[in-house]
Design a protein around this motif. Structure first.
Motif, PDB file in Angstrom:
ATOM      1  N   LYS A 184       0.782  -1.234   0.149  1.00 52.68           N
ATOM      2  CA  LYS A 184       0.111  -0.309  -0.044  1.00 52.68           C
ATOM      3  C   LYS A 184       0.719   1.157  -0.210  1.00 52.68           C
ATOM      4  O   LYS A 184       0.533   2.268  -0.734  1.00 52.68           O
ATOM      5  CB  LYS A 184      -0.873  -0.081   1.203  1.00 52.68           C
ATOM      6  CG  LYS A 184      -1.989   1.100   1.374  1.00 52.68           C
ATOM      7  CD  LYS A 184      -2.959   0.878   2.673  1.00 52.68           C
ATOM      8  CE  LYS A 184      -3.679   1.966   2.618  1.00 52.68           C
ATOM      9  NZ  LYS A 184      -4.583   1.978   4.018  1.00 52.68           N
ATOM     10  N   SER A 185       2.049   1.273   0.934  1.00 54.78           N
ATOM     11  CA  SER A 185       2.636   2.411   1.016  1.00 54.78           C
ATOM     12  C   SER A 185       3.462   2.907  -0.494  1.00 54.78           C
ATOM     13  O   SER A 185       3.626   3.866  -0.781  1.00 54.78           O
ATOM     14  CB  SER A 185       3.549   2.334   2.035  1.00 54.78           C
ATOM     15  OG  SER A 185       3.058   2.140   3.245  1.00 54.78           O
ATOM     16  N   ARG A 186       3.961   1.589  -0.972  1.00 55.82           N
ATOM     17  CA  ARG A 186       4.606   1.883  -2.387  1.00 55.82           C
ATOM     18  C   ARG A 186       3.783   2.313  -3.505  1.00 55.82           C
ATOM     19  O   ARG A 186       3.999   3.351  -4.069  1.00 55.82           O
ATOM     20  CB  ARG A 186       5.143   0.421  -2.767  1.00 55.82           C
ATOM     21  CG  ARG A 186       5.755   0.340  -4.132  1.00 55.82           C
ATOM     22  CD  ARG A 186       6.436  -0.941  -4.423  1.00 55.82           C
ATOM     23  NE  ARG A 186       5.580  -1.907  -4.552  1.00 55.82           N
ATOM     24  CZ  ARG A 186       4.729  -2.186  -5.494  1.00 55.82           C
ATOM     25  NH1 ARG A 186       4.775  -1.498  -6.592  1.00 55.82           N
ATOM     26  NH2 ARG A 186       3.951  -3.196  -5.614  1.00 55.82           N
ATOM     27  N   VAL A 187       2.768   2.024  -3.594  1.00 53.34           N
ATOM     28  CA  VAL A 187       1.521   2.455  -4.427  1.00 53.34           C
ATOM     29  C   VAL A 187       1.281   3.802  -4.257  1.00 53.34           C
ATOM     30  O   VAL A 187       1.349   4.597  -5.032  1.00 53.34           O
ATOM     31  CB  VAL A 187       0.436   1.646  -4.325  1.00 53.34           C
ATOM     32  CG1 VAL A 187      -0.749   2.075  -5.690  1.00 53.34           C
ATOM     33  CG2 VAL A 187       0.716   0.088  -4.854  1.00 53.34           C
ATOM     34  N   LEU A 188       0.927   4.133  -2.924  1.00 52.78           N
ATOM     35  CA  LEU A 188       0.574   5.583  -2.609  1.00 52.78           C
ATOM     36  C   LEU A 188       1.713   6.572  -2.745  1.00 52.78           C
ATOM     37  O   LEU A 188       1.516   7.681  -3.126  1.00 52.78           O
ATOM     38  CB  LEU A 188      -0.091   5.727  -1.026  1.00 52.78           C
ATOM     39  CG  LEU A 188      -1.303   5.101  -0.925  1.00 52.78           C
ATOM     40  CD1 LEU A 188      -1.647   5.046   0.718  1.00 52.78           C
ATOM     41  CD2 LEU A 188      -2.295   5.667  -1.648  1.00 52.78           C
ATOM     42  N   ALA A 189       2.983   6.092  -2.648  1.00 55.25           N
ATOM     43  CA  ALA A 189       4.240   7.057  -2.569  1.00 55.25           C
ATOM     44  C   ALA A 189       4.350   7.532  -4.130  1.00 55.25           C
ATOM     45  O   ALA A 189       4.821   8.362  -4.319  1.00 55.25           O
ATOM     46  CB  ALA A 189       5.415   6.160  -2.214  1.00 55.25           C
ATOM     47  N   GLU A 190       3.916   6.672  -4.943  1.00 57.88           N
ATOM     48  CA  GLU A 190       4.046   7.012  -6.382  1.00 57.88           C
ATOM     49  C   GLU A 190       2.947   7.986  -6.897  1.00 57.88           C
ATOM     50  O   GLU A 190       2.982   8.617  -8.001  1.00 57.88           O
ATOM     51  CB  GLU A 190       3.929   5.847  -7.160  1.00 57.88           C
ATOM     52  CG  GLU A 190       4.716   4.750  -6.799  1.00 57.88           C
ATOM     53  CD  GLU A 190       4.835   3.325  -7.535  1.00 57.88           C
ATOM     54  OE1 GLU A 190       3.595   3.326  -8.210  1.00 57.88           O
ATOM     55  OE2 GLU A 190       5.766   2.503  -7.575  1.00 57.88           O
ATOM     56  N   GLN A 191       2.029   8.253  -5.758  1.00 58.35           N
ATOM     57  CA  GLN A 191       1.043   9.478  -6.264  1.00 58.35           C
ATOM     58  C   GLN A 191       1.250  10.599  -5.694  1.00 58.35           C
ATOM     59  O   GLN A 191       1.929  10.866  -4.704  1.00 58.35           O
ATOM     60  CB  GLN A 191      -0.347   8.965  -5.622  1.00 58.35           C
ATOM     61  CG  GLN A 191      -0.631   7.686  -6.174  1.00 58.35           C
ATOM     62  CD  GLN A 191      -0.635   7.426  -7.635  1.00 58.35           C
ATOM     63  OE1 GLN A 191      -1.378   8.212  -8.415  1.00 58.35           O
ATOM     64  NE2 GLN A 191       0.116   6.240  -8.024  1.00 58.35           N
TER      65      GLN A 191
END
Length: 301
Positions: free
Chosen positions: A134-141
């Motif tokens: 989850k953190s990895r995906v959100l960090a890309e936004q």
């Protein structure tokens, strides 16, 4: 994907296996529901998790979202569930609560989606691998959370109150707790332990919301229903009934809370919630609920 279909007392999971896949599936249904003309709740982050997972089934569903009343049944019902918990947190903050704990947070994006008052902290508790994804995906936004978001990597079968306190949780402050879609995946003993820890950590004026689309997941009855309603599909090829525990052997949440001094509001099901939200539940939704027995509880300390 090699997803496990049996449970053990110390099993682990990531976002594409076992119980972790349920979070991905729910994100997929939220993403599908967001494409409907008038969604009950809108989660624009959900599709990002599906894309990042590269799950063949959910990626295919999002590439060609269903539109029929039957095929959109589960996305619609998860839209109801999402709206219920969204409104719970909004109401809690309106009553001055500035500390929230999302238990088994999965791919929940409320820290980003909701309009949290200044000074609010949202703690998200879940398995380490789920939070890492989850953190990895959100960090890309480019988006930033609307509240102070704190991850708490923990197994709910252990004493997760220790890492929660270490992360800055204050048991002296009123808290808004959510237990969304979680209880079917816990044994009766684990459920009681979870409730006990929440109770011990809850200051006066705390609030809790508990709910799931189904307290029972009878694969045979659901398969028969899918045969009666072409296009209805709950979970691709995954048998989630193999991941859950017998609801009959557990104490009802409303009963447990009442016995421990909480003021419990009238319990509602997904059909009643739809009516409250100005919708008329289709017959397929009623048939699903007759099998799965949805239950949504709110209570105050």
């Amino acid at each position: 994907m090699g997803r496990p279909v049996t449970r053990s007392d110390d099993d682990e999971w990531d976002i594409v296996s076992s119980v972790g896949y349920t979070a991905l599936l729910v994100a997929g249904w939220r993403a599908v529901h967001a494409t409907s003309p008038d969604p009950l709740a809108r989660d624009d982050y959900a599709k990002l998790f599906i894309t990042a997972s590269a799950d063949p089934y959910l990626t295919g569903v999002l590439a060609n979202p269903p539109t029929s009343e039957t095929a959109t049944a589960f996305p619609r019902l998860y839209g109801v569930q999402t709206r219920f918990f969204d409104e719970f947190f909004v109401a809690a903050t309106c009553h001055g609560i500035r500390q929230a704990v999302i238990v088994a947070a999965g791919l929940d994006s409320r820290a980003y989606r909701l309009d949290w008052p200044s000074g609010t902290t949202v703690f998200e508790v879940d398995q380490p691998k789920v939070l890492e994804f989850k953190s990895r995906v959100l960090a890309e936004q480019p988006a930033e959370p609307a509240a102070r978001r704190v991850e708490v990597a923990a197994d709910l079968r252990d004493d997760w109150s220790i890492p929660l306190r270490t992360a800055g949780f204050d048991p002296g402050k009123p808290t808004a707790w959510s237990l969304e879609g979680l209880l079917p995946y816990l044994t009766g003993q684990a459920q009681d332990a979870l409730f006990t820890r929440v109770d011990q950590l809850s200051a006066p004026a705390s609030r809790i919301a508990i709910g799931a689309l189904g307290s029972c997941l009878d694969r045979d009855r659901l398969s028969a229903l899918e045969a009666s309603y072409p296009g209805l599909n709950m979970s691709g090829d995954v048998d989630f009934s193999a991941l859950t525990y017998d609801d009959a052997a557990k104490t009802k949440p409303a009963q447990w809370l009442t016995e421990h001094g909480w003021a419990v509001d009238p319990v509602r099901n997904t059909l009643q919630l739809q009516v409250e939200y100005g919708r008329t539940p289709p017959e397929v939704d009623a048939q699903i609920d007759a099998i799965m027995h949805s239950e949504y509880v709110t209570a105050r300390r």
